[in-house]
Design a protein around this motif. Structure first.
Motif, mmCIF file in Angstrom:
data_model
loop_
_atom_site.group_PDB
_atom_site.id
_atom_site.type_symbol
_atom_site.label_atom_id
_atom_site.label_comp_id
_atom_site.label_asym_id
_atom_site.label_seq_id
_atom_site.Cartn_x
_atom_site.Cartn_y
_atom_site.Cartn_z
ATOM 1 N N GLN A 53 0.792 -1.328 -0.198
ATOM 2 C CA GLN A 53 0.092 0.172 -0.118
ATOM 3 C C GLN A 53 0.720 1.350 0.103
ATOM 4 O O GLN A 53 1.797 1.328 0.644
ATOM 5 C CB GLN A 53 -0.762 -0.033 1.201
ATOM 6 C CG GLN A 53 -1.845 1.031 1.302
ATOM 7 C CD GLN A 53 -2.733 1.001 2.519
ATOM 8 O OE1 GLN A 53 -2.705 0.166 3.312
ATOM 9 N NE2 GLN A 53 -3.595 2.209 2.675
ATOM 10 N N VAL A 54 0.254 2.260 -0.839
ATOM 11 C CA VAL A 54 1.164 3.505 -1.013
ATOM 12 C C VAL A 54 0.696 4.560 0.264
ATOM 13 O O VAL A 54 -0.649 4.686 0.523
ATOM 14 C CB VAL A 54 1.183 4.060 -1.908
ATOM 15 C CG1 VAL A 54 1.583 5.663 -2.409
ATOM 16 C CG2 VAL A 54 1.768 3.381 -3.367
ATOM 17 N N VAL A 55 1.746 5.021 1.056
ATOM 18 C CA VAL A 55 1.367 5.951 2.224
ATOM 19 C C VAL A 55 2.342 7.154 2.087
ATOM 20 O O VAL A 55 3.336 6.862 1.175
ATOM 21 C CB VAL A 55 1.529 5.298 3.639
ATOM 22 C CG1 VAL A 55 0.660 4.108 3.653
ATOM 23 C CG2 VAL A 55 2.936 4.673 3.634
ATOM 24 N N PHE A 56 2.148 8.175 2.771
ATOM 25 C CA PHE A 56 2.698 9.237 2.824
ATOM 26 C C PHE A 56 3.233 9.527 4.196
ATOM 27 O O PHE A 56 2.489 9.535 5.199
ATOM 28 C CB PHE A 56 2.120 10.622 2.411
ATOM 29 C CG PHE A 56 2.764 11.974 2.398
ATOM 30 C CD1 PHE A 56 3.600 12.143 1.280
ATOM 31 C CD2 PHE A 56 2.707 12.897 3.419
ATOM 32 C CE1 PHE A 56 4.381 13.182 1.261
ATOM 33 C CE2 PHE A 56 3.479 14.045 3.403
ATOM 34 C CZ PHE A 56 4.349 14.321 2.180
ATOM 35 N N ASP A 57 4.726 9.527 4.398
ATOM 36 C CA ASP A 57 5.430 9.770 5.575
ATOM 37 C C ASP A 57 5.586 11.223 5.734
ATOM 38 O O ASP A 57 6.226 11.989 5.261
ATOM 39 C CB ASP A 57 6.909 8.977 5.660
ATOM 40 C CG ASP A 57 7.381 8.892 6.812
ATOM 41 O OD1 ASP A 57 7.014 9.538 7.880
ATOM 42 O OD2 ASP A 57 8.628 8.372 7.177
ATOM 43 N N ARG A 58 4.950 11.508 6.936
ATOM 44 C CA ARG A 58 4.689 13.029 7.271
ATOM 45 C C ARG A 58 6.203 13.551 7.768
ATOM 46 O O ARG A 58 6.670 14.797 7.480
ATOM 47 C CB ARG A 58 3.704 13.327 8.166
ATOM 48 C CG ARG A 58 2.305 13.485 7.584
ATOM 49 C CD ARG A 58 1.331 13.900 8.498
ATOM 50 N NE ARG A 58 1.283 12.914 9.907
ATOM 51 C CZ ARG A 58 0.475 12.964 10.828
ATOM 52 N NH1 ARG A 58 -0.438 13.865 10.718
ATOM 53 N NH2 ARG A 58 0.369 12.211 11.544
ATOM 54 N N VAL A 59 6.845 12.747 8.272
ATOM 55 C CA VAL A 59 8.236 13.023 9.099
ATOM 56 C C VAL A 59 9.251 13.258 7.984
ATOM 57 O O VAL A 59 9.986 14.388 7.898
ATOM 58 C CB VAL A 59 8.691 11.964 10.035
ATOM 59 C CG1 VAL A 59 10.244 12.196 10.806
ATOM 60 C CG2 VAL A 59 7.820 11.792 11.192
ATOM 61 N N LYS A 60 9.344 12.345 7.026
ATOM 62 C CA LYS A 60 10.541 12.506 5.983
ATOM 63 C C LYS A 60 9.836 13.219 4.661
ATOM 64 O O LYS A 60 10.351 13.616 3.907
ATOM 65 C CB LYS A 60 10.699 11.243 5.495
ATOM 66 C CG LYS A 60 11.655 10.419 6.686
ATOM 67 C CD LYS A 60 12.319 9.264 5.859
ATOM 68 C CE LYS A 60 13.515 8.855 6.950
ATOM 69 N NZ LYS A 60 14.269 7.674 6.297
ATOM 70 N N GLU A 61 8.521 13.289 4.655
ATOM 71 C CA GLU A 61 7.745 14.241 3.566
ATOM 72 C C GLU A 61 8.013 13.602 2.177
ATOM 73 O O GLU A 61 8.273 14.150 1.318
ATOM 74 C CB GLU A 61 8.252 15.673 3.457
ATOM 75 C CG GLU A 61 7.832 16.402 4.732
ATOM 76 C CD GLU A 61 8.118 17.860 4.835
ATOM 77 O OE1 GLU A 61 8.605 18.421 3.732
ATOM 78 O OE2 GLU A 61 7.486 18.543 5.630
ATOM 79 N N MET A 62 7.703 11.932 2.303
ATOM 80 C CA MET A 62 8.053 11.376 1.156
ATOM 81 C C MET A 62 7.008 10.143 0.941
ATOM 82 O O MET A 62 6.574 9.713 1.981
ATOM 83 C CB MET A 62 9.189 10.671 1.176
ATOM 84 C CG MET A 62 10.422 11.729 1.122
ATOM 85 S SD MET A 62 12.083 10.830 0.607
ATOM 86 C CE MET A 62 12.284 9.539 2.480
#
Length: 113
Positions: A46-55
């Motif tokens: 599943q594709v997710v967005f990591d808010r810490v690394k902003e990627m």
């Protein structure tokens, strides 16, 4: 008592003084930064967005509140579940483009533009 409503300013021609509409950008496709999701909804790939690394990244596994994610050209890392957002179509396109770029690099070819 209710105060009278302020009048809308008009131009010399008598038409309403309207502001130009904002230009839509890609940032409108990015989901709200406050919305996260439960680990029960996570599945490998599943594709997710990591808010810490902003990627954007893909899920490898999830155990409790820790989630193991990876990007096409990088090594895996662990992050907290609360730091992840559901990926949008824009994030999927970003990962696809990155995977193509990494494949070109690994083959040693010059990427056609």
């Amino acid at each position: 008592m209710n105060a009278p409503r302020p009048r809308v300013p008009r131009t010399a021609s008598g038409q309403l003084n309207s502001r130009p509409l904002p230009v839509p950008s890609r940032t409108t496709e990015v989901p709200c930064r406050k919305r996260s999701f439960a680990s029960a909804g996570l599945r490998p790939g599943q594709v997710v967005f990591d808010r810490v690394k902003e990627m954007p990244c893909m899920v490898i596994s999830a155990t409790g509140t820790r989630v193991r994610v990876v990007r096409p050209g990088g090594r895996p890392w662990e992050t907290e579940l609360r730091c992840l957002l559901p990926g949008s179509a824009y994030h999927c396109r970003q990962l696809d483009a990155l995977a193509r770029h990494v494949a070109y690099q690994r083959r040693g070819e010059v990427r056609p533009y």
